[in-house]
Scaffold this motif. Structure first.
Motif, PDB file in Angstrom:
ATOM      1  N   ARG A   1       0.841  -1.206   0.000  1.00 46.32           N
ATOM      2  CA  ARG A   1       0.000   0.000   0.000  1.00 46.32           C
ATOM      3  C   ARG A   1       0.874   1.252   0.000  1.00 46.32           C
ATOM      4  N   VAL A   2       1.928   1.244   0.825  1.00 51.67           N
ATOM      5  CA  VAL A   2       2.836   2.392   0.874  1.00 51.67           C
ATOM      6  C   VAL A   2       3.497   2.600  -0.485  1.00 51.67           C
ATOM      7  N   GLU A   3       4.027   1.509  -1.047  1.00 49.77           N
ATOM      8  CA  GLU A   3       4.809   1.630  -2.282  1.00 49.77           C
ATOM      9  C   GLU A   3       3.948   1.926  -3.506  1.00 49.77           C
ATOM     10  N   SER A   4       2.664   1.635  -3.407  1.00 52.16           N
ATOM     11  CA  SER A   4       1.788   1.932  -4.545  1.00 52.16           C
ATOM     12  C   SER A   4       1.629   3.430  -4.743  1.00 52.16           C
TER      13      SER A   4
ATOM     14  N   ARG B   1       1.807  11.594   3.125  1.00 50.25           N
ATOM     15  CA  ARG B   1       1.247  12.932   3.293  1.00 50.25           C
ATOM     16  C   ARG B   1      -0.196  12.938   3.789  1.00 50.25           C
ATOM     17  N   VAL B   2      -0.954  11.867   3.490  1.00 51.14           N
ATOM     18  CA  VAL B   2      -2.388  11.896   3.782  1.00 51.14           C
ATOM     19  C   VAL B   2      -2.814  10.805   4.756  1.00 51.14           C
ATOM     20  N   GLU B   3      -2.388   9.563   4.523  1.00 48.24           N
ATOM     21  CA  GLU B   3      -2.970   8.428   5.241  1.00 48.24           C
ATOM     22  C   GLU B   3      -2.226   8.023   6.509  1.00 48.24           C
ATOM     23  N   GLN B   4      -0.934   8.265   6.560  1.00 42.32           N
ATOM     24  CA  GLN B   4      -0.098   7.692   7.619  1.00 42.32           C
ATOM     25  C   GLN B   4      -0.495   8.158   9.018  1.00 42.32           C
TER      26      GLN B   4
ATOM     27  N   LYS C   1      -4.543   5.700  15.248  1.00 40.11           N
ATOM     28  CA  LYS C   1      -5.289   4.494  15.633  1.00 40.11           C
ATOM     29  C   LYS C   1      -4.416   3.554  16.436  1.00 40.11           C
ATOM     30  N   CYS C   2      -3.170   3.383  16.000  1.00 33.99           N
ATOM     31  CA  CYS C   2      -2.248   2.494  16.682  1.00 33.99           C
ATOM     32  C   CYS C   2      -1.951   3.005  18.090  1.00 33.99           C
TER      33      CYS C   2
END
Length: 444
Positions: free
Chosen positions: A71-74, A81-84, A90-91
């Motif tokens: 997912r990261v590499e895609s 910038r957006v999802e991390q 959550k973690c």
């Protein structure tokens, strides 16, 4: 040899990550013991009784990591910038609940040493300040104390000596006396590095009581919890109240190495003013609306790293829940440590360090048949590692932490969900052979 799942262990190492998704967490898990080996990537000729040192990544967690990596590499820009940040949040929420802490007191770091270095280097040290260590403090933390003593301010080091046999009550009494013996002066700060579970020997400390002793006399408590999370039941930082606490999630929690959780009590977030490395969102103390402003944000982004290991905490917690939860996991491992340790000691004709179980979570310390005339050294440690892990005379490889304490040699054995009593039998036969070889080679 134990009935290790050789085919599963060998094939899963070499097949592409997509295959690993077949080990999904569906239905009932197998019984603890060797049936669990199919969920790990161990060499079938390797018997792992040293899980405590580096952890062991379950294949379902590895599959989740591989999925996240894809997912990261895609689209690295989209992820970073957006999802991390949402995934990190959550973690942090999950792990804060797990250890009984407020979410805004928890951040993710690379490992326990990284976290404690961040904390200890944040203090403004002055002449007359004191760092309290222990004779069983992890050697990297002892080195950190020496480094700080050698730097600006030159704080003193005061070492509390801990020797087995002992008891929790004796440790508490001795520690109280040790803190009282430190000369005090106005403006002085004293910072104590305290293990929750010591590395060698592998022993549970009465750390919550030691924290209270520190509070009573105005000493900061920095808890080295490297071995705690996933091994120590019922961690409740809100109740224990340490000033700082750091624990590795890649050891006993089954997350991907390396990742750790760092707790900084809200009252002390004005001390740890910067992450390491310093983040672009850093604010000078004079510019902060409150002491902990930007604390969380600094750890969410302070340079390009692989965030898959810390984010694997989520998959690790799911795997542990599927196994039956903390009580089931640690109940099995503790029982196996106690019974396996007694069995190994009987095989050697020696003893376990902790016969009552007061100090034992999932690691047991057993005296091995090596005469005290063999002096501890880096060369001896290297010799043991070579003979146990890369032998030239047998295919079986075993691991256990060999160390010297109190005039005797010991093996620290980690019990895990895949361990059975016959693993201790195999370790015993190999260690007996290795001990004879070490004596021959060092005393020839």
């Amino acid at each position: 040899m134990p009935s290790y799942a050789a085919q599963a262990g060998q094939s899963l190492i070499f097949l592409p990550p997509a295959f690993m998704t077949q080990l999904e967490l569906q239905g009932e898990p197998p019984a603890f013991g060797h049936a669990m080996l199919k969920y790990f990537a161990f060499d079938p000729n390797y018997v792992n009784l040293n899980h405590g040192s580096y952890g062991s990544l379950p294949l379902p967690v590895l599959a989740a990591c591989n999925k996240l990596t894809m997912r990261v590499e895609s689209n690295p820009d989209l992820f970073v910038r957006v999802e991390q940040t949402e995934l990190i949040t959550k973690c942090r929420e999950q792990i804060a609940k797990f250890v009984g802490a407020k979410m805004h007191e928890i951040v993710l770091v690379r490992n326990t040493s990284h976290g404690i270095n961040t904390i200890m280097r944040s203090f403004e040290w002055n002449a007359g300040d004191v760092i309290v260590t222990c004779s069983t403090t992890y050697d990297a933390m002892t080195g950190l104390a020496r480094f700080l003593r050698d730097g600006p301010g030159h704080p003193d080091i005061s070492q509390f000596v801990l020797q087995w046999p002992t008891s929790h009550a004796a440790i508490v009494a001795g520690y109280r006396a040790h803190l009282a013996s430190i000369p005090r002066r106005p403006g002085q700060k004293i910072v104590a590095i305290i293990d929750s579970i010591t590395s060698v020997p592998g022993a549970l400390m009465p750390w919550q009581t030691l924290v209270q002793l520190c509070k009573e006399v105005g000493v900061y408590s920095v808890i080295d919890g490297a071995h705690s999370i996933g091994q120590e039941l019922n961690i409740n930082l809100r109740a224990a109240g340490p000033d700082f606490w750091v624990s590795n999630c890649h050891k006993w929690l089954f997350a991907k190495r390396g990742c750790a959780v760092m707790f900084v009590a809200e009252r002390n977030q004005g001390i740890v003013t910067s992450s390491f490395p310093t983040s672009k969102v850093y604010k000078s103390p004079a510019d902060r609306a409150f002491p902990g402003e930007s604390f969380i944000e600094q750890y969410n982004w302070n340079g390009t790293i692989d965030f898959v290991p810390p984010l694997s905490i989520t998959a690790a917690l799911e795997f542990r829940a599927w196994l039956g939860g903390e009580g089931a996991i640690n109940g099995y491992c503790h029982d196996m440590a106690m019974r396996g340790g007694a069995r190994l000691a009987a095989f050697f004709g020696t003893r376990v360090m902790d016969a009552t179980g007061e100090f034992t979570c999932n690691m047991v310390n057993v005296q091995i048949p090596l005469p005290p005339g063999v002096e501890p050294s880096e060369a001896i440690n290297t010799l043991f590692n070579q003979k146990l892990l890369a032998p030239t005379n047998r295919t079986t490889k075993v691991s256990a932490g060999v160390f010297y304490h109190g005039g005797a040699w010991w093996a620290r054995c980690s019990a895990q969900i895949w361990t059975e009593l016959e693993d201790f039998d195999l370790l015993g036969s190999v260690l007996a052979e290795v001990c004879r070889e070490v004596v021959h080679e060092t005393q020839a």
